[in-house]
Design a protein around this motif. Structure first.
Motif, mmCIF file in Angstrom:
data_model
loop_
_atom_site.group_PDB
_atom_site.id
_atom_site.type_symbol
_atom_site.label_atom_id
_atom_site.label_comp_id
_atom_site.label_asym_id
_atom_site.label_seq_id
_atom_site.Cartn_x
_atom_site.Cartn_y
_atom_site.Cartn_z
ATOM 1 N N ASN A 31 -0.820 6.385 0.789
ATOM 2 C CA ASN A 31 -0.255 7.016 1.979
ATOM 3 C C ASN A 31 1.252 7.134 1.779
ATOM 4 O O ASN A 31 1.818 6.543 0.844
ATOM 5 N N ARG A 151 -12.243 -6.278 -2.406
ATOM 6 C CA ARG A 151 -11.516 -5.251 -1.668
ATOM 7 C C ARG A 151 -10.023 -5.401 -1.936
ATOM 8 O O ARG A 151 -9.491 -6.506 -1.963
ATOM 9 N N GLU A 153 -6.461 -5.449 -0.742
ATOM 10 C CA GLU A 153 -5.796 -5.693 0.544
ATOM 11 C C GLU A 153 -4.297 -5.508 0.343
ATOM 12 O O GLU A 153 -3.533 -6.465 0.340
ATOM 13 N N TYR A 156 -0.402 0.501 2.477
ATOM 14 C CA TYR A 156 -0.186 1.895 2.082
ATOM 15 C C TYR A 156 -1.304 2.508 1.241
ATOM 16 O O TYR A 156 -1.331 3.715 1.074
ATOM 17 N N LYS A 158 -4.784 4.054 0.399
ATOM 18 C CA LYS A 158 -5.720 4.774 1.254
ATOM 19 C C LYS A 158 -6.973 3.922 1.512
ATOM 20 O O LYS A 158 -7.568 3.369 0.583
ATOM 21 N N GLU A 159 -7.330 3.826 2.767
ATOM 22 C CA GLU A 159 -8.417 2.953 3.214
ATOM 23 C C GLU A 159 -9.720 3.225 2.465
ATOM 24 O O GLU A 159 -10.427 2.300 2.063
ATOM 25 N N GLU A 160 -10.049 4.481 2.252
ATOM 26 C CA GLU A 160 -11.326 4.836 1.624
ATOM 27 C C GLU A 160 -11.392 4.465 0.142
ATOM 28 O O GLU A 160 -12.452 4.554 -0.483
ATOM 29 N N LYS A 162 -10.162 1.360 -1.004
ATOM 30 C CA LYS A 162 -9.927 -0.085 -1.115
ATOM 31 C C LYS A 162 -11.139 -0.879 -1.603
ATOM 32 O O LYS A 162 -10.995 -2.019 -2.023
#
Length: 175
Positions: A31, A151, A153, A156, A158-160, A162
């Motif tokens: 991001n 995951r 953690e 910034y 991008k969530e998709e 992680k």
């Protein structure tokens, strides 16, 4: 091709190849403001110097035609719940985009595995983004298998992207 351990005197060359290889490949995984933040966290002069002074961390230049085209970063300790006796984590393997698909990554990882086996390492772990199917297939072709899910953690990112697969390769240790 050559796989060469980076020394403290080569910290600026290391910073350049780390920053270039990562940023050119993964700029779109972040991001706004994230790529710059990550590059400073992972590849600042202070971080690289600290890593090079750490006995549990090793950087290796990947050289092709006398040019640095990528790098590997391995650690002989882990802060995770992995079964870590006689194991190594491949934290990073990145090539410049123009070198992807030429067999250089396969050669570098194969050479690393040979070196680790000679040291008596029993397992090589890595983590890969779970949606990066081409990277997962690449590692599977080299004998890695799924170990567990984890995951990322970090801010910034991008969530998709992680979700991560931990993968492991059992090594044929000489010790």
């Amino acid at each position: 091709m050559n796989l060469k351990k980076a020394s403290v005197t080569e910290y600026m060359d290391l910073k350049k190849i780390c920053t270039d290889a990562y940023a050119l490949n993964f700029h779109d995984h972040w991001n706004e403001g994230g790529l710059e933040w990550y590059l400073e966290q992972e590849f600042s002069v202070e971080r690289i110097m600290a890593d090079l002074a750490d006995d549990t961390t090793e950087y290796l230049f990947i050289e092709h035609k006398l040019k640095q085209v990528g790098f590997l970063k391995i650690k002989t300790t882990s802060s995770t719940d992995l079964p870590f006796d006689h194991s190594v984590v491949l934290e990073k393997i990145y090539l410049l985009p123009e070198c992807i698909g030429l067999g250089i990554g396969k050669w570098a990882l194969g050479t690393l595995i040979e070196k680790l086996e000679a040291r008596g390492t029993k397992k090589l772990f890595l983590a890969v983004i779970d949606t990066n199917l081409s990277a997962i297939a690449f590692y599977e072709k080299l004998g890695f298998s799924y170990h567990s899910k984890t995951r990322l953690e970090i801010p910034y990112f991008k969530e998709e992207l992680k979700g991560m697969h931990r993968m492991v390769k059992e090594l044929n240790s000489n010790k």
